[in-house]
Design an enzyme around this catalytic site. Structure first.
Site, PDB file in Angstrom:
ATOM      1  N   CYS A 157      -1.943   8.551   3.659  1.00 41.51           N
ATOM      2  CA  CYS A 157      -1.891   8.677   1.989  1.00 41.51           C
ATOM      3  C   CYS A 157      -3.223   9.298   1.206  1.00 41.51           C
ATOM      4  CB  CYS A 157      -1.371   7.326   2.234  1.00 41.51           C
ATOM      5  SG  CYS A 157      -2.902   6.257   2.933  1.00 41.51           S
ATOM      6  N   GLU A 209       1.223  -1.229  -0.291  1.00 41.35           N
ATOM      7  CA  GLU A 209       0.017   0.036  -0.322  1.00 41.35           C
ATOM      8  C   GLU A 209       0.966   1.164  -0.310  1.00 41.35           C
ATOM      9  OE1 GLU A 209      -3.176   0.273  -0.352  1.00 41.35           O
ATOM     10  OE2 GLU A 209      -3.627  -1.709   0.541  1.00 41.35           O
TER      11      GLU A 209
HETATM   12  P1  NAD Z   1       9.053   5.098   4.029  1.00 40.45           P
HETATM   13  O1  NAD Z   1       8.643   3.866   2.483  1.00 40.45           O
HETATM   14  O2  NAD Z   1       9.834   5.763   4.109  1.00 40.45           O
HETATM   15  O3  NAD Z   1       8.898   3.745   4.964  1.00 40.45           O
HETATM   16  C1  NAD Z   1       7.518   2.742   5.188  1.00 40.45           C
HETATM   17  C2  NAD Z   1       8.174   1.307   5.662  1.00 40.45           C
HETATM   18  O4  NAD Z   1       9.360   0.920   5.121  1.00 40.45           O
HETATM   19  C3  NAD Z   1       9.525   2.118   7.250  1.00 40.45           C
HETATM   20  O5  NAD Z   1       8.990   0.457   8.511  1.00 40.45           O
HETATM   21  C4  NAD Z   1      10.398   1.814   6.638  1.00 40.45           C
HETATM   22  O6  NAD Z   1      11.373   1.777   8.432  1.00 40.45           O
HETATM   23  C5  NAD Z   1      10.533   0.402   5.594  1.00 40.45           C
HETATM   24  N1  NAD Z   1      11.933   0.699   5.417  1.00 40.45           N
HETATM   25  C6  NAD Z   1      12.333   1.464   4.619  1.00 40.45           C
HETATM   26  N2  NAD Z   1      13.675   1.284   3.451  1.00 40.45           N
HETATM   27  C7  NAD Z   1      13.166  -0.174   3.827  1.00 40.45           C
HETATM   28  C8  NAD Z   1      13.666  -1.204   2.587  1.00 40.45           C
HETATM   29  N3  NAD Z   1      14.744  -1.348   1.934  1.00 40.45           N
HETATM   30  N4  NAD Z   1      13.571  -2.281   3.226  1.00 40.45           N
HETATM   31  C9  NAD Z   1      12.438  -3.038   3.972  1.00 40.45           C
HETATM   32  N5  NAD Z   1      11.578  -1.780   4.254  1.00 40.45           N
HETATM   33  C10 NAD Z   1      12.711  -0.717   4.772  1.00 40.45           C
HETATM   34  O7  NAD Z   1       7.808   5.263   4.119  1.00 40.45           O
HETATM   35  P2  NAD Z   1       7.077   6.653   5.031  1.00 40.45           P
HETATM   36  O8  NAD Z   1       7.366   7.665   4.892  1.00 40.45           O
HETATM   37  O9  NAD Z   1       7.377   5.492   6.976  1.00 40.45           O
HETATM   38  O10 NAD Z   1       5.459   6.881   4.858  1.00 40.45           O
HETATM   39  C11 NAD Z   1       5.026   7.265   4.403  1.00 40.45           C
HETATM   40  C12 NAD Z   1       4.999   7.270   2.749  1.00 40.45           C
HETATM   41  O11 NAD Z   1       3.420   6.306   3.827  1.00 40.45           O
HETATM   42  C13 NAD Z   1       3.963   8.150   2.003  1.00 40.45           C
HETATM   43  O12 NAD Z   1       4.538   8.158   1.295  1.00 40.45           O
HETATM   44  C14 NAD Z   1       2.482   7.532   2.124  1.00 40.45           C
HETATM   45  O13 NAD Z   1       1.383   7.754   1.048  1.00 40.45           O
HETATM   46  C15 NAD Z   1       2.468   6.315   2.114  1.00 40.45           C
HETATM   47  N6  NAD Z   1       1.670   5.445   2.855  1.00 40.45           N
HETATM   48  C16 NAD Z   1       0.479   5.063   2.399  1.00 40.45           C
HETATM   49  C17 NAD Z   1      -0.574   4.092   3.681  1.00 40.45           C
HETATM   50  C18 NAD Z   1      -1.428   2.973   1.827  1.00 40.45           C
HETATM   51  O14 NAD Z   1      -2.354   2.379   2.868  1.00 40.45           O
HETATM   52  N7  NAD Z   1      -1.473   3.362   0.752  1.00 40.45           N
HETATM   53  C19 NAD Z   1      -1.060   4.408   4.563  1.00 40.45           C
HETATM   54  C20 NAD Z   1       0.252   5.425   5.195  1.00 40.45           C
HETATM   55  C21 NAD Z   1       1.540   5.614   4.444  1.00 40.45           C
END
Ligand code: NAD
Length: 939
Positions: A728, A694
């Site tokens: 999001c 997501e």
């Molecule tokens: P992010 O992608 O930076 O991090 C999300 C998670 O992924 C964190 O736990 C992070 O530690 C982990 N992560 C980062 N790099 C990784 C890797 N290489 N391998 C595995 N895990 C890794 O996102 P964020 O800044 O925490 O969240 C904001 C983003 O999330 C926005 O883009 C938002 O739109 C999206 N979001 C989407 C939804 C949805 O339901 N579509 C809901 C909430 C947030």
């Protein structure tokens, strides 16, 4: 209540006489001056085809006719002139200035001026030697201040009170009545506070014109009536009290359901509101030494009741709406010539007319409406004469059987689940307790660490700070090292088969216990969300409720899908079954912006499907995650089945994704990280495993010229700026039809000036900080870019008190095309694009061409427009005439398409399937000695 109202029972006789009288005179056969159902659908059909010039003309003409029917005049002068001409010469009026509530200070001042002019004009007519014998005015407080809300109490008392007081003083000088209109139930408390302040104001003493409007449909009505009487005696003054049934019943029911309130603030049965009206009428009539009751009703039964209770005299009056009920009161005046009837007379121009008209049409068209039934010649008078006391006593159960309490909202779903408890944030007692807990949570530091096999592992600690006040350390986290990762993988792999074999019922019960625990500790958990993630109290509450809903909803979905194998068709002598099972070890990677809801949602979905789980929370929010895992263990999930590994995305998340022992990844976060994980998974040796992702969105709202600007502005503020734009689903780009663009932008800019940025632990705060320095710097870079290539339309101000946290001022830019934004900008920056009607196909094309498809909004009063947008766009969640955020589990299953996610939707009926593996079992039963079933077939 029933006993007290019993006294009024005989009033029905009088009523029968009144209605029969009308029928005999033949006046019920053709009632040109009342609106029927047919008229309302006719207008709606016309409005929905707006566009053809001829139709526009016809609609305008219809509006004029309807306007004339229900609105006394465009200005107060016109109203004063037309009023007596259209009514009996001795009729008195209570004027009401039409309009939606103010969204901006400029609107509020404009309304203030219009009230002031009206009061001066009415006062100058000098009619009547007492307020009772003079025309009066009704004031809607939401028109006088853009933030007339309980949570903005400080501003309401400091800014709104002086305005109302000034108007009240003018009314006193003019010798006229001045009634404070009733609005939504969550404004009752604050309205009582304002009323009391006016009542105790020495300068307003010795004036009997101060009036309150009491809504009988509110369950608190009889208590409020007692309170008002006590206040009158305490202050030694007379009040006017208009008793109404209440005009927002449908809205109140919906609001309470959405908020998961313990019960409705209004009665669910019409006869209960009628009974409450009787009770309040009795109370008010028993205190006529201090109260001048004004009975606003078009219901002949109520009229008869009041007449029976009160008798003749001028110590009370009736009120009716302009354009309604005068036949009834003409009839009443035959037998009761001395009883006064005041007309509630709306004043306003066409622009402000529609919402008022629609309300009147709905009211008159409702099956339960007295006026509607009254006008139906087929309904005999006896059938209309229902004594609410008898009706109430005849009901087997108290409440309306078709309106479940909010907690049981989903009881009729195919797989019922309990709606999560809400908290009434307009209830002073509830709020006081909540704020105390939140403060406590903010002040008491928490810990987080790898939780492996139920043990908290030791290690080096890192401080977690409050994004709203960075000097405030909320707690410490020990991040997972390679050893912790290895241990978690080993234990989770070993424990999964046993967990899967345990059966879904035992797993589902753990989820339901988790829901109960979350609800029991909701205030503390909300405090932690506020402190660690910088979320406002509202956000924290909706987050908590979403987590609870996930647990209960997935428990039910799990039972339905995993408990019994599905029997499949096949040849005789063979049994074919399909069953669902856990895949193995699921890695759950979640973002910080829903630190509880998404974290818990992912984990419990994987668990109930028979997987063991290793959860990797966002770096910014490990404390809430640790608390959630502790609760899951307490709820009965075995310690080797669920593990927590806080830490860096690449180091911890990457290591887990690369490990061949994991059988699936569920990820919520940015599109970029999702792609990275996808590539990593693709490059692994071993089995190909599912990735449920997501991700982000470039979410758009389309607003056409028929949209209601006030509603657009409310929904834009909520969608683009609440949660600091860090959802999001948040709105990023609004397409505004150019015909209304300037007025909507002006209103939006004004409404933004009224927003409260600051400490998320304060109830009044609308917008808290962004999550961290990196997030703020990214937004600042975008701001720089926009300043170069776009036009700044509006911006909230930051103050020195914001310097201690990661605050970023909400702002709005006008851009030319969607492609100026190649990707999501995660924060409170809204972009606006103006469009012309003929560009509409291009707009739809551009939305699809962006590649994102998470949420989409449409604001229009034309159904066909919204349908066309929905059909033409590739977007996961479309919202029509509401905001874009706050998807509810089981109600708005959530998830995007294209760059916004893989699906299936979280909180939807297909979600668990992706966590499961399918097995079929084919058993050739004939091999055991023949097909007995076939042999035993009967003719
Ligand atoms: P992010 O992608 O930076 O991090 C999300 C998670 O992924 C964190 O736990 C992070 O530690 C982990 N992560 C980062 N790099 C990784 C890797 N290489 N391998 C595995 N895990 C890794 O996102 P964020 O800044 O925490 O969240 C904001 C983003 O999330 C926005 O883009 C938002 O739109 C999206 N979001 C989407 C939804 C949805 O339901 N579509 C809901 C909430 C947030």
């Amino acid at each position: 209540m029933a006993c007290e109202a019993q006294k009024a029972k005989s009033s029905a006789r009088l009523y029968t006489a009144t209605v029969s009288g009308l029928m005999q005179t033949g006046r019920l056969v053709r009632l040109d001056d009342e609106i029927t159902d047919d008229t309302s659908s006719w207008i709606q059909r016309l409005v929905s085809t707006l566009g053809e010039p001829v139709v526009r003309q016809a609609v305008l003409q219809a509006m004029r006719i309807m306007g004339g029917q229900y609105v006394l005049g465009r200005t107060i002068d016109e109203g004063l002139k037309k009023g007596p001409a259209l009514n009996r010469a001795d009729t008195h009026f209570s004027f009401d200035m039409l309009g939606e509530g103010a969204r901006t200070e400029a609107d509020a001042l404009r309304y203030f001026e219009s009230y002031a002019t009206a009061i001066r004009t009415i006062g100058a007519t000098g009619e009547g030697d007492s307020v009772k014998a003079a025309d009066g005015i009704s004031v809607k407080l939401s028109a006088l201040h853009p933030r007339y809300e309980f949570r903005q109490k400080r501003r309401v008392l400091a800014e709104l009170l002086p305005r109302v007081r000034e108007l009240a003083l003018m009314a006193k000088r003019g010798g006229i009545g001045f009634s404070i209109d009733a609005e939504e139930c969550d404004r009752l408390d604050i309205s009582l506070e304002l009323f009391e302040a006016l009542a105790r104001d020495a300068e307003l003493a010795n004036w009997d014109g101060l009036g309150f409007v009491l809504q009988a449909y509110q369950k608190r009505a009889h208590l409020v009536s007692e309170w008002i009487i006590a206040l009158a005696r305490d202050t030694g003054r007379q009040f006017m009290v208009r008793l109404v049934k209440g005009a927002y019943w449908d809205g109140e029911i919906k609001y309470a359901q959405e908020q998961g309130l313990a019960d409705y603030p209004v009665f669910t049965r019409k006869c209960h509101s009628d009974l409450s009206y009787q009770l309040c009428a009795e109370r008010l009539l028993s205190a006529q030494d201090v109260i001048y009751p004004q009975f606003a009703t078009h219901n002949a039964h109520t009229v008869a009741l009041v007449l029976e209770l009160a008798g003749e005299g001028d110590s009370f009056e009736f009120q009716r709406l302009h354009g309604m009920g005068h036949l009834l009161y003409d009839e009443v005046s035959v037998d009761h010539p001395k009883v006064g009837v005041r007309v509630y007379a709306p004043i306003g121009n066409h622009k402000d007319l529609l919402p008022y008209l629609v309300r009147r049409l709905l009211e008159n068209g409702a099956n339960s409406s007295f006026v509607n039934r009254f006008l139906d010649a087929k309904v005999p008078p006896q059938e209309l004469v229902h004594d609410p006391v008898e009706e109430t006593l005849a009901q087997p159960a108290g409440r309306h059987p078709m309106i479940p309490v909010p907690r049981e909202l989903y009881r009729d779903a195919a797989l019922p689940w309990l709606n999560a408890w809400g908290i009434d944030l307009a209830d002073p007692i509830e709020v006081a307790g909540l704020l105390e807990k939140i403060e406590l949570a903010t002040a008491s530091p928490r810990g987080a660490a790898p939780i492996v096999g139920g043990e908290w592992l030791a290690g080096e600690k890192r401080a977690v700070v409050n994004p709203a006040a960075t000097e405030n350390v909320v707690g410490h986290v020990v991040e997972a090292d390679a050893q912790a990762i290895e241990q978690a993988l080993q234990r989770a792999s070993a424990a999964q088969p046993g967990w899967d074999a345990l059966g879904v019922e035992r797993r589902a019960v753990c989820l339901e216990r988790m829901a109960d625990l979350l609800e029991q500790q909701r205030k503390e958990l909300m405090g932690l969300i506020v402190a660690e993630a910088g979320r406002t109290i509202d956000d924290a509450l909706s987050e908590l409720r979403e987590a609870v809903d996930c647990c209960r909803y997935y428990a039910q979905q799990g039972r339905a899908g995993f408990a019994t194998p599905q029997r499949l068709p096949g040849p005789t002598g063979e049994i074919n079954e399909l069953s669902l099972h856990g895949r193995g070890v699921f890695v759950c990677i979640s973002p910080w912006n829903f630190p509880l809801a998404i974290f818990v949602g992912q984990v419990v979905a994987a668990l109930v499907s028979g997987n063991s789980v290793i959860a990797k929370p966002a770096e910014q929010t490990p404390l809430i995650a640790a608390r959630a895992i502790s609760l899951l263990l307490e709820a009965g999930v075995p310690p080797d089945v669920v593990h927590l590994l806080p830490g860096d995305g690449v180091k911890v998340g990457g290591a887990l994704v690369n490990d061949l022992r994991i059988s699936g990844v569920v990820f919520t976060g940015s599109t970029a990280t999702a792609k990275l994980i996808n590539r990593q998974l693709a490059e692994r040796e071993g089995p190909i495993v599912p990735l449920i992702a997501e991700t982000g969105g470039l979410n758009v709202m389309l607003v056409d010229a028929t949209a209601l600007p006030e509603q657009v502005v409310d929904d834009v503020i909520t969608s683009a700026f609440h949660s600091a734009g860090q959802r999001c689903s948040a709105l990023r780009v609004m397409y505004l039809q150019e015909d209304i663009a300037d007025s909507v932008i002006t209103m939006l800019a004004g409404a933004m000036r009224e927003l409260e940025l600051g400490n998320p632990a304060a109830l009044a705060t609308d917008i808290g900080p962004v999550i961290d320095l990196a997030a703020r710097q990214m937004l600042e870079r975008h701001e720089q870019r926009m300043r170069q290539e776009a036009t700044l339309l509006a911006r909230c101000e930051l103050e020195s008190r914001h310097a201690g946290g990661f605050f970023f001022a909400p702002q709005v830019y006008e851009i030319n095309r969607l492609s100026q934004l190649p990707s999501e900008v995660f924060g409170p920056i809204l972009h606006i694009i103006r469009y012309k009607v003929q560009d509409f196909p291009q707009v739809l094309h551009d939305i699809n061409a962006s590649g994102y498809g998470l949420t989409l909004g449409v604001h229009s009063r034309i159904d066909g427009f919204a349908r066309e947008v929905f059909n033409a766009t590739r977007v996961g969640n479309t919202y029509i005439n509401r905001n874009l955020v706050g998807a509810v589990v089981g109600v708005n299953p959530f998830g995007g398409q294209g760059l916004s996610g893989t699906g299936p939707k979280a909180g939807g009926p297909h979600y668990l399937l992706r966590f499961a593996t399918e097995k079929t079992r084919t058993d050739n039963v004939v091999a055991r000695g023949g097909n007995t079933q076939l042999f035993n077939l009967q003719e």
